[in-house]
Structures are given as C-alpha cells and as structure tokens.
Design a protein around this motif. Sequence first.
Motif, PDB file in Angstrom:
ATOM      1  N   ALA A 135     -23.525  33.525 -20.053  1.00 18.97           N
ATOM      2  CA  ALA A 135     -24.894  33.112 -19.698  1.00 18.97           C
ATOM      3  C   ALA A 135     -24.953  32.681 -18.231  1.00 18.97           C
ATOM      4  O   ALA A 135     -25.870  33.052 -17.498  1.00 18.97           O
ATOM      5  CB  ALA A 135     -25.371  31.978 -20.611  1.00 18.97           C
ATOM      6  N   TRP A 136     -23.961  31.907 -17.795  1.00 16.35           N
ATOM      7  CA  TRP A 136     -23.989  31.451 -16.382  1.00 16.35           C
ATOM      8  C   TRP A 136     -23.928  32.662 -15.444  1.00 16.35           C
ATOM      9  O   TRP A 136     -24.601  32.694 -14.423  1.00 16.35           O
ATOM     10  CB  TRP A 136     -22.812  30.522 -16.058  1.00 16.35           C
ATOM     11  CG  TRP A 136     -22.506  29.380 -16.997  1.00 16.35           C
ATOM     12  CD1 TRP A 136     -21.267  28.911 -17.311  1.00 16.35           C
ATOM     13  CD2 TRP A 136     -23.426  28.514 -17.701  1.00 16.35           C
ATOM     14  NE1 TRP A 136     -21.350  27.852 -18.176  1.00 16.35           N
ATOM     15  CE2 TRP A 136     -22.657  27.591 -18.437  1.00 16.35           C
ATOM     16  CE3 TRP A 136     -24.823  28.464 -17.802  1.00 16.35           C
ATOM     17  CZ2 TRP A 136     -23.240  26.608 -19.253  1.00 16.35           C
ATOM     18  CZ3 TRP A 136     -25.409  27.490 -18.623  1.00 16.35           C
ATOM     19  CH2 TRP A 136     -24.624  26.588 -19.330  1.00 16.35           C
ATOM     20  N   LYS A 137     -23.090  33.636 -15.801  1.00 12.27           N
ATOM     21  CA  LYS A 137     -22.977  34.839 -14.972  1.00 12.27           C
ATOM     22  C   LYS A 137     -24.306  35.589 -14.932  1.00 12.27           C
ATOM     23  O   LYS A 137     -24.770  36.000 -13.874  1.00 12.27           O
ATOM     24  CB  LYS A 137     -21.899  35.782 -15.544  1.00 12.27           C
ATOM     25  CG  LYS A 137     -20.502  35.411 -15.150  1.00 12.27           C
ATOM     26  CD  LYS A 137     -19.549  36.601 -15.265  1.00 12.27           C
ATOM     27  CE  LYS A 137     -19.645  37.294 -16.616  1.00 12.27           C
ATOM     28  NZ  LYS A 137     -18.689  38.401 -16.758  1.00 12.27           N
ATOM     29  N   MET A 138     -24.924  35.745 -16.088  1.00  9.54           N
ATOM     30  CA  MET A 138     -26.211  36.452 -16.132  1.00  9.54           C
ATOM     31  C   MET A 138     -27.281  35.688 -15.355  1.00  9.54           C
ATOM     32  O   MET A 138     -28.206  36.280 -14.815  1.00  9.54           O
ATOM     33  CB  MET A 138     -26.653  36.660 -17.581  1.00  9.54           C
ATOM     34  CG  MET A 138     -25.836  37.722 -18.296  1.00  9.54           C
ATOM     35  SD  MET A 138     -26.365  37.936 -20.017  1.00  9.54           S
ATOM     36  CE  MET A 138     -27.914  38.824 -19.796  1.00  9.54           C
ATOM     37  N   GLY A 139     -27.134  34.383 -15.284  1.00  9.26           N
ATOM     38  CA  GLY A 139     -28.074  33.559 -14.512  1.00  9.26           C
ATOM     39  C   GLY A 139     -27.820  33.634 -13.017  1.00  9.26           C
ATOM     40  O   GLY A 139     -28.592  33.076 -12.230  1.00  9.26           O
ATOM     41  N   GLY A 140     -26.747  34.309 -12.617  1.00 13.08           N
ATOM     42  CA  GLY A 140     -26.509  34.520 -11.189  1.00 13.08           C
ATOM     43  C   GLY A 140     -25.605  33.492 -10.532  1.00 13.08           C
ATOM     44  O   GLY A 140     -25.516  33.462  -9.301  1.00 13.08           O
ATOM     45  N   ALA A 141     -24.939  32.638 -11.310  1.00 13.20           N
ATOM     46  CA  ALA A 141     -24.053  31.632 -10.708  1.00 13.20           C
ATOM     47  C   ALA A 141     -22.997  32.316  -9.856  1.00 13.20           C
ATOM     48  O   ALA A 141     -22.486  33.385 -10.215  1.00 13.20           O
ATOM     49  CB  ALA A 141     -23.390  30.810 -11.809  1.00 13.20           C
TER      50      ALA A 141
END
Lengths: 260, 257
Positions: B184-190
Amino acid sequence: METPDGLQHHIQLKKGDAGRYVLLPGDPGRCEKIASYFDTPKFLARNREYVSYCGTLLGEKVSVVSTGIGCPSTAIAVEELIAIGADTFIRVGTSGGMQPGIKTGDIAVVTGAIRDEGTSLHYMPVEFPAVADPDVVWALREGARRIGMPHHLGISQSKDSFYGEVEPQRMPVDKHLLERWKAWKMGGAVCSEMEAAIIFIISSIQRTRAGGVMLMAGDFESPPQNEKELKAMMVLFDVDRVIRTAVEGLKVLIEMDRSH
Amino acid sequence: MARDFGEVVHHLQMKKGDVGRYVLLPGDPGRTDLIAKYFDNAKLVANNREYRSFTGTLLGEKVSVVSTGIGCPSTAIAVEELILLGADTFIRVGTSGGMQPEQEAGELAIVTGAIRDEGTTLHYMPPEFPAVADIDVVLALREAAQRTGAHYRLGISHSKDSFYGQHQPERMPVAERLMERWKAWKMGGAISSEMEAAAIFILSSIYRTRAGGIMLVAANQESKNPERKIVEDLDELLRTSIEALKILIEQDRKSKK
C-alpha cells in the motif's frame, strides 16, 4: 467507469472535456460563479451533485467540477476526472477556522489533511499522510500574496460529520469528538472542512497533484454577539475571496508549469 | 514542551545557549562529527547515550547537529528537549531504503510527509493527523539539491518502528500484514523508508516549529535494476543539507523571522 458512449458514469464527461487543471468546489451552485473568472467559460454537464464548466486561463484549458459534500462523492469525482486526463486539483471551499487569530474571511492554504473520514480508508491505511503537493501549495500561497489576501498555511481537518463538529454535545460519541477536536487544535490545524483528505490521498496513489484553498469563518468558539456583528461577519465570509485566490494560484501554477 | 529539569536537559545534557535554532538531526551519533566538519567553528557540546551534539555557525548563524539514535522513541526525546532549549527548525539527515522501482541508489529523497507506521506519535496525536513537513523547509531542500546538482525527488517517507520487519517481513508472525501494508505504501508513492521522520513532523506541528528531512537512498530493494547497488558516500547528502540550512538562514533574515 465509462458508459457505452464514452462518458464517465457520474460526472458525465469524456476525455478532453476538462483539461488537466480542475478547481473542485463542494457546492454545485458555485460552479457558474467560479467559471465566470475563466476566459470563454462553457457549461459542460450536470448530473446529481456534479456540475461542470470549462474555459481557459492564460490560454490554458481549465475546468471547475463540483464534488458535493463529503469524501464519498468527492472520491468519485476525482477518480473520474483522472480517467479523462485531469492531473492537477485545487479544492476551493468554505470552512471553519480552528486557531485563535484567524479572522472571518481569511484564507487557509492547505498543506495536509486530517483523515477524519471513512472514504480514504478504502484506499490506504490510516497512517499514510494526506499531503498536498508542494508546488500547488507554493502557487496558492503566491496567488494569495499577489492579490493581498490574508492567508494561513496549515493542516485541514477533513471530517465526515458536519453536525458532529458543530454540535458534538448532542452526539452519543460526544466525548470522543471533543477530545479529538482538542487534539487537532493542539496540532495546529487551521480549518475544518469535508473533502480535502480524499483528494490528497487519491492524488498520492494516482501521482496527480492536489492542493486547496478554503475561506474560513472565524473561530466559532467566539461567535458574533449581535446582529450587527453577524452582518459584518457575513460580509467578510464572501466566497468570492477564495475563488479569486484559487484562480490567481492556478495562474501561478500554469506559469510555473510552462517555465519547466 | 518538556519540563525543565534544571540547568541541563535530562537526556541531551545541554543547557540554553548550547544549541542554535537550526538543528540537523542524523540518527547515527557517529555521523555528527562528519556533519560538524561542514560548520564554521564547530564545537562538541555534549555526548550522552545516543545523543551527540555539536554547535557551530553557518553564515554567522548558530547551528547545531544532534543525533537522535534509531527510532521515534529516542527521536521524540531529542526534539522535545531541543525545543525546550530554543531550537525551532529541524532537518532530519539520514539514510533510507528506496521504495519505487525507478529510484536509483545514491539519489536523495526530500521528504514532504511521513507515514506514521510507528508507535510514538500515537502518544501525541490520533493517527488520522498527517505528519507533514514544513513547506519552506521542503522548498529550501529542493533548491539546495538543485544547487549541488544532486539527483533528488520529493515525496512521502515511510517511518517504521521495525528495521527487520521491513527487511525480513517473511520471518515475522505478522508477515502478511507487513507485506500488505508495504504494498500500500508503495502504491501511495512513498519514496523512502526510514525510522524517525514521523515523530519530528508530528512534534513540530504541535509545537509550531518547522521540520523537513532529506534522506540518502542508500539501497533500493524495489529497483528494476537487478544489480543491487549500495551507496554509502554521504558527502552529497551532507552538502545538500548544509546548503538548505544556508538558504533558510538567508530567507529568515530577509523576512526577519
């Protein structure tokens, strides 16, 4: 979600209708007024709470689409706008001020949002911050400075319940509401509204840019004492102030994008 | 703000006047010596537990570097005590892991906000409140990176409590949860994963101080590049953070902040 004739299911717009820059008021009734600041404004569509106009600013295609109140309807608008090519969102709305020293008519330039709502949890765990894009924040602050509009940078509370905020004492969860409100204030939140968090979270996921400017009513803990004070407040609580700030900020952003 | 325990603050072992208003915050005490070399007239002012502090000047302005130790618990203590001593501008300077496939080891991550994947800030603020960097600090860091010619990108950092939970999630009893959230964090662009930014930002919101962060992407486990490069040279990171402090000092002088 597209209908067979290529229109997005709820906003009833298709690719190319909106341009990349979109102003997002909550109230469909404000779209026409906002569009009047565009060059060559043109009515696009009206369906449910979604009213849309396009036009140009500095020769660039821009549009305004209302979101309705709250994050559920706003998420739909943003999803469908991204599907037809929009990539830059500026929420334009009204809000309550949350810090002492904020005067009715001041503008909040939103840097992040408290995710005090349910919609963004359907996208992302609660720990992920709802953050505005720094270039959009910079442009909106610059816009406010250019037209001499008093403004405050800061975090906005995006809530699901309007009456839970303004009349917490009559809610079964009153203690919870009041305790959290105190925490948001101590954290420096500048304004309370109902849509920013979801615009920021979806923009993080879809790699689009978002920011917001909010007209603020002065801290409601010291409300006007008589009719004269109320009248004076209502003169300042003029949505035209926030529209002019948003339009000026959008022009700054268009100039910035062209220079890069 | 932290209670005054007397002449010196409890953990940092410093007193008023020992630190400037501008403070760089590395995690590693061993790096404070390295950072202090970029100051004029740097002097070791305290050294207690994981907190090692130097104060010097930049453009004639008093600046400090104080290590936080690893994690938000020790970082929160450092920030509390620094604010008590009069500091009001914090830049976290550290190393991190990249999170997006297009990131290369060696680039700098300029942090705009932090994922509160840690326990400390819940002792201050419900989790819905965003951990956000100060816009002027973010823009100064970006300007500095442009001046030093560093490769950089702006974005959200993942502030976690468990180093090994991130690097070896599969061996944790809560493996599935860790992996689902990482996705989820990756998909959020972190863009970076580290362990301190969220606490610095949340405390700065509460105390109305300014904070930002710049992280070297030392390695990127998500890289498309099969050759897993590890970069350990901190020079560009440190030069960029020093340049950003100078930009902020000049800006503050101009606006008499």
